[in-house]
Design a protein around this motif. Structure first.
Motif, short mmCIF file in Angstrom:
data_model
loop_
_atom_site.label_atom_id
_atom_site.label_comp_id
_atom_site.label_asym_id
_atom_site.label_seq_id
_atom_site.Cartn_x
_atom_site.Cartn_y
_atom_site.Cartn_z
N LYS A 1 8.86 -2.23 5.00
CA LYS A 1 9.44 -2.21 3.39
C LYS A 1 10.98 -0.62 4.11
CE LYS A 1 6.48 -4.31 0.12
NZ LYS A 1 5.48 -3.74 -0.95
N PRO A 2 10.59 0.39 4.09
CA PRO A 2 11.98 1.40 4.28
C PRO A 2 12.46 0.72 5.33
CG PRO A 2 9.78 2.33 3.36
CD PRO A 2 8.80 1.32 3.84
N GLN B 1 11.74 0.18 -1.54
CA GLN B 1 12.35 2.35 -0.80
C GLN B 1 11.09 3.06 -0.27
OE1 GLN B 1 15.65 2.75 0.01
NE2 GLN B 1 16.36 0.41 -1.05
N ASP B 2 11.80 4.21 0.64
CA ASP B 2 10.75 5.43 0.34
C ASP B 2 10.37 6.06 -0.58
OD1 ASP B 2 8.60 6.56 1.94
OD2 ASP B 2 10.65 6.63 4.16
#
Ligand SMILES: Cc1cc2nc3c(=O)[nH]c(=O)nc-3n(C[C@H](O)[C@H](O)[C@H](O)COP(=O)(O)OP(=O)(O)OC[C@H]3O[C@@H](n4cnc5c(N)ncnc54)[C@H](O)[C@@H]3O)c2cc1C
Ligand code: SF4
Ligand code: SF4
Ligand code: FES
Lengths: 838, 128
Positions: free
Chosen positions: A530-531, A552-553
């Motif tokens: 994802k990030p 986001q992270d």
């Protein structure tokens, strides 16, 4: 207990110690080593790296403690002066006498200095020890102060001379190579390849003078020039002599051991001198009437000597000693192997030459065209390792031998798989590691990747020339065991970051789900992919982290750095570290208002700790009202461009480092990359901004900026490498745009520029070709992509606080306005900190 | 030490059949798609995840079993070898959303709670 004394703690003397320690029978012996140099043995082969790093420790073969731990007595700065064979003793420069049972002479060689009138003048150097290099650096620095375009010559156009030539170039002096023979590298190259090499070297700025016999060195105290003939002069301010080596056999002479006519202590194939208790190894040993001036044979000699002394009488040196060489560091591939020049009576030569590309390849094959006997590669030695193996192992060659060197249109190679090599094929000649050993440590599970293989077998730790092949064998071997060496980003995608970059760019995807649904493996993503996708969206579309915040992270999601109790820290941008007193006061007041722990960061900004989710937007509203914007301290993006005060204030400054630093920081702010990026700008070579410890660093010099790239601090500190010299502001930005964009396109997730650059095939030279010479024809695209990102910049905190929808995420609870009741702070030095973890 | 055991015990898995209270927490629109947010119930902090891709909702303790901090609702969700999971934002420890077990280590499992959507509102099931 018997005593072995080793005289000389150079590369081979050290290897003797290492092999000795590893030998099972070493317990009954005591080992004493004398070295005349002030430090323990270092890697002379990579001596030139000292110019860049000036870090002697980095070159050490092993630290002093290693000798201690292994019960080896190491005596440095003490020279052995005399051997008394009758009493079996030696005496040293400190008037001490020691007795030995076995004596091993590993005294190496010294540079040969021809008896030219005037060689004793100041500014004339040899190239052998760290002290030699320190002397040169200091002399060159002094020279440049009074004479910005000083010149330096290297006497000798051999392997070492050319390496010295590159060093001169790197020191910023005008380089000249003076060779007695009518061609360069006369021992390794034929005339045609020498010609090609010369053209290439001239194209990178080396001046080459062939067939020159130096009669005299001119100058009054310090060197001012060289005289070849009556009217044939070359004015230079410095000279490095690299005219060959002379074995340091003086000890043999003191005790009547036989030496060769041109020097070297005569030994038999057991490395024994005429005295059975005295051995000679390395560059001082004359074996088969030859001095082998390379480490690999020296290491073999050390191995044989250890075995002989420890009772393995049958161990001896092979009759054929491989002298193949690959030149390193000069920025051009040169290699020769086997018999480079071959008389027609022995076989045929096949030659491929392309002067426009500075390319020359020659192979020599037997009359029946079945065997490879040797060859020369100039301009492209990428096939050196494989050709060398084919030659060493007498492997079959294609029916049409020319295929081995002709450029193939489809990129396919004429060689089979590395796995076709026989197990006994010696892949690393420096450390005598065979293909079988490499496969062995993988098969028995000792090694799981390349790094393991290197640490288990030591392959690749000598000259490093074998590394590509070690890598290929490791990968092929892992693959054959069904261990996949994929670099896909996680279980949800079969692609690496670079592939995904292209996919997203070409298809124009804008959400994570689109990418996952069209190119994923049917899963639902994770904390790894994802990030990565989030960062790619940002790099490609200039999306801020607000757009799809759930992918986001941790830090990007809330635009702040999560700290250990789940609260956040806030770092506003302070470009170049320049801040007005008013803004500084505002920071203080805001910190006070929200009771935040305050600290100056390593990147010289102000960090405010202890903010809860709910406080974040409130703090930012205040900061924005005072003219601050996000500092992206939470993002994998540009952090700071650290500057020294430069010519605006500093009395040494050569340029305005602060102004340029601010410009660069504002240019690249907010841009998302595979990892964080830091910059530095120093106003002069005193380097107060530590620019060379950054991903990109600039140092102002006479006539412009020197640009360095790929440095970092952190867990694996590395100095940035010199990329371009004396360039103006505009060129800096042009190169940086291209460099950073290329990094953003091709690096792995969480790979800093240093690691990326180090693993890039072709290294810094390839980078220069792509970025400076635009070899791939992509420079324009890279610049445009970067410019788009620059133009689209938006402060994501301003964006967030102005949008009620985006603000929703900054609440600890969805169903209550309360704060996290789990938070406990305790006082510390007039501020606060979170309660320690239990 | 004593205190810590007490804190951990505060969170215990509730099975659907044990539910006595369906607590109406917030509108489904208050939760990010494929992400989580924190719900307060009495003195409990519950992490609720809207796993849109699976069309499922999950609830767990908000407390990180590793470091005892209230952070899990801010973690990233996805799957680990097919098991729906959340990654703790502190050190990326991952936990199954189905049964709360730690998927990349042997940390204490998290407590999980049943979730029901009624009229666009998220309801979490508690035993008392
Ligand atoms: C710049 C450079 C680049 C090179 N590049 C390559 C390359 O790419 N590939 C390659 O194979 N080879 C290369 N070489 C050659 C390689 O470094 C040598 O072959 C190797 O160092 C020889 O090791 P040695 O131990 O025999 O000698 P040395 O390394 O010279 O060690 C001998 C040591 O003995 C000490 N000593 C001498 N006399 C005494 C005494 N009486 N008492 C006490 N101590 C004494 C000396 O001070 C010295 O430290 C390069 C050499 C240089 C200088
Ligand atoms: S690097 Fe040079 S210009 Fe900058 S502060 Fe230091 S001495 Fe001055
Ligand atoms: S060095 Fe370690 S402890 Fe210090 S800030 Fe970085 S990660 Fe934290
Ligand atoms: S061949 Fe020199 S390091 Fe392997």
């Amino acid at each position: 207990m018997k005593t072995i004394i080793v005289v000389g703690n150079g590369m081979v003397g050290y290897k003797f110690c290492e092999k000795f320690v590893a030998h099972e029978k070493s317990e009954n012996f005591k080992l004493v080593v004398f070295g005349e140099e002030p430090r323990p043995a270092y890697d002379r082969v990579h001596l030139s790296e000292y110019f860049e790093s000036q870090d002697a420790k980095a070159l050490e073969m092993a630290p002093k403690e290693w000798y201690l731990e292994n019960q080896i007595e190491l005596v440095t700065s003490e020279r052995v002066l005399d051997i008394n064979r009758d009493s079996k003793t030696i005496s040293t420069s400190k008037d001490r006498i020691f007795s030995y049972d076995y004596l091993v002479l590993a005294t190496g060689s010294s540079p040969f200095v021809p008896p030219i009138k005037g060689v004793e003048k100041k500014g004339v150097f040899v190239y052998r020890t760290i002290e030699d290099l320190e002397g040169m650096l200091a002399y060159a620095a002094d020279l440049k102060k009074t004479k910005p375009n000083a010149k330096a010559a290297v006497l000798g156009g051999g392997l070492l001379g050319l390496e010295a030539g590159k060093a001169v170039l790197d020191m910023g002096l005008e380089p000249h190579i003076v060779e007695f023979a009518p061609k360069l590298m006369p021992r390794q190259l034929d005339s045609r390849s020498s010609n090609v090499l010369q053209l290439k070297l001239e194209s990178i700025g080396l001046n080459i003078h062939l067939s020159k016999a130096t009669n005299q060195i001119l100058g009054n105290g310090s060197i001012e020039g060289m005289e070849f003939g009556e009217d044939d002069l070359l004015y230079v301010d410095m000279l490095i002599i690299s005219a060959g080596i002379r074995p340091r056999d003086e000890l043999a002479k003191t005790c009547g051991l036989e030496v060769g006519v041109r020097g070297g202590i005569v030994v038999n194939n057991k490395m024994q001198t005429a005295d059975e208790h005295i051995y000679a190894i390395g560059e001082v040993a004359l074996l088969n009437q030859m001095i082998y001036g390379l480490v690999a044979p020296g290491y073999d000699m050390a191995d044989v000597a250890v075995k002989q002394i420890l009772g393995e009488a049958e161990s001896d040196m092979p009759t054929d000693i491989d002298m193949s060489t690959k030149l390193k560091l000069i920025g051009i591939d040169v290699a020769s192997f086997g018999e480079p020049f071959m008389p027609a009576s022995k076989g045929h030569s096949i030659i491929y030459e392309d002067k426009t590309k500075f390319l020359y390849k020659r192979i020599n094959v037997s009359h029946d065209r079945k065997k490879l006997l040797g060859g020369i590669l100039v301009g492209d030695a990428s096939d050196y390792n494989m050709l060398h193996q084919v030659y060493m192992n007498g492997m079959p060659i294609p029916e049409e031998p020319a295929q081995l060197i002709l450029p193939s249109s489809d990129g396919a190679t004429a060689f089979g798989n590395v796995m076709d090599l026989p197990d006994e094929a010696q892949v690393c000649s420096c450390e005598s590691v065979t293909k079988g050993q490499i496969c062995g440590v993988i098969e028995n599970g000792e090694a799981k990747d390349l790094a393991d293989v290197v640490s288990c077998t030591k392959a690749g730790t000598g000259c490093g020339g074998c590394k590509p092949m070690v890598k290929d064998i490791t990968e092929a071997s892992l693959k054959s065991l069904g261990i996949e060496v994929k670099d896909s980003i996680c279980e949800h995608f079969d692609y690496n970051r670079q592939d995904l970059y292209k996919i997203i760019q070409v298809k124009g995807y804008t959400t994570f789900n689109e990418v996952l649904d069209n190119h994923g493996n049917g899963g639902h993503g994770c904390e790894l992919c994802k990030p990565v996708v989030a960062s790619l969206m940002a790099s490609i579309h200039a999306d801020t982290a607000n757009k799809e915040y759930a992918i986001q992270d941790s830090n990007d999601r809330f635009l702040a750095n999560i700290q250990r109790n789940g609260t956040y820290s806030v770092v506003p941008r302070v470009p170049g570290g320049e801040i007005t007193p008013d803004k500084l006061i505002a920071l203080g007041e805001i910190a006070k208002k929200y009771d935040l722990y305050t600290k100056i960061t390593g990147g010289v900004r102000v960090d405010l700790f202890g903010a809860t989710l709910k406080q974040l937007p409130l703090i930012w509203k205040d900061l924005i009202a005072h003219g601050f914007e996000s500092g992206h301290a939470y993002g994998k993006s540009l952090r700071t461009v650290k500057t020294c005060v430069g010519s605006t204030w500093c009395r040494y400054g050569m340029d305005e480092s602060v102004s340029f630093g601010i410009e660069l920081e504002n240019r690249y702010r907010g841009i998302r990359a595979p990892h964080k990026i830091k910059g530095g700008v120093s106003g002069c070579i005193r380097e107060c901004a530590e620019a060379r410890g950054k991903d990109f660093g600039l140092i102002a010099v006479e006539g412009g900026w020197n640009l360095y790239v790929g440095g970092n601090g952190g867990a694996n500190p590395r100095h940035a490498e010199l990329f371009a010299e004396q360039i103006d502001n505009e060129t800096v930005i042009k190169y940086l745009d291209r460099y950073l964009m290329l990094y953003m396109r091709t690096a792995k997730p969480l790979q800093r520029t240093a690691a990326w650059q180090e693993r890039l095939e072709g290294g810094i030279d390839y980078l220069k070709e792509v970025v400076i010479d635009d070899k791939l024809g992509i420079a324009k695209d890279l610049e445009e992509e970067m410019q788009t990102l620059v133009n689209k910049f938006e402060c994501e905190w301003t964006q967030a606080v102005n949008d009620p929808e985006m603000m929703k995420r900054f609440n600890h609870f969805v169903n209550s306005k309360e704060e996290d009741d789990n938070l406990v702070f305790v006082p510390m030095r007039e501020q606060k900190m979170p309660e320690p973890w239990k | 030490m004593l205190e810590m055991i007490a804190t951990t015990k505060k969170y215990e898995t509730v099975k659907t059949e044990e539910v006595t209270v369906w607590f109406k927490a917030a509108s489904v629109n208050d939760f990010p798609k494929d992400g989580g947010a924190c719900v307060k119930y009495k003195d409990l902090q519950i992490a609720v995840f809207n796993f849109t891709r699976l069309n499922k909702w999950y609830a767990t303790q908000n407390l990180s079993p590793e470091k005892q901090e209230m952070v899990l609702s801010r973690g990233m969700i996805g799957d680990h070898k097919g098991i729906p999971m959340v990654a703790c934002p502190l050190h990326k420890r991952i936990f199954s959303l189905e049964d709360g077990s730690n998927l990349n280590g042997d940390l204490e499992p998290m407590a999980t709670y049943p979730v029901k959507i009624i009229d666009g509102f998220v309801h979490i099931g508690f035993a008392h």
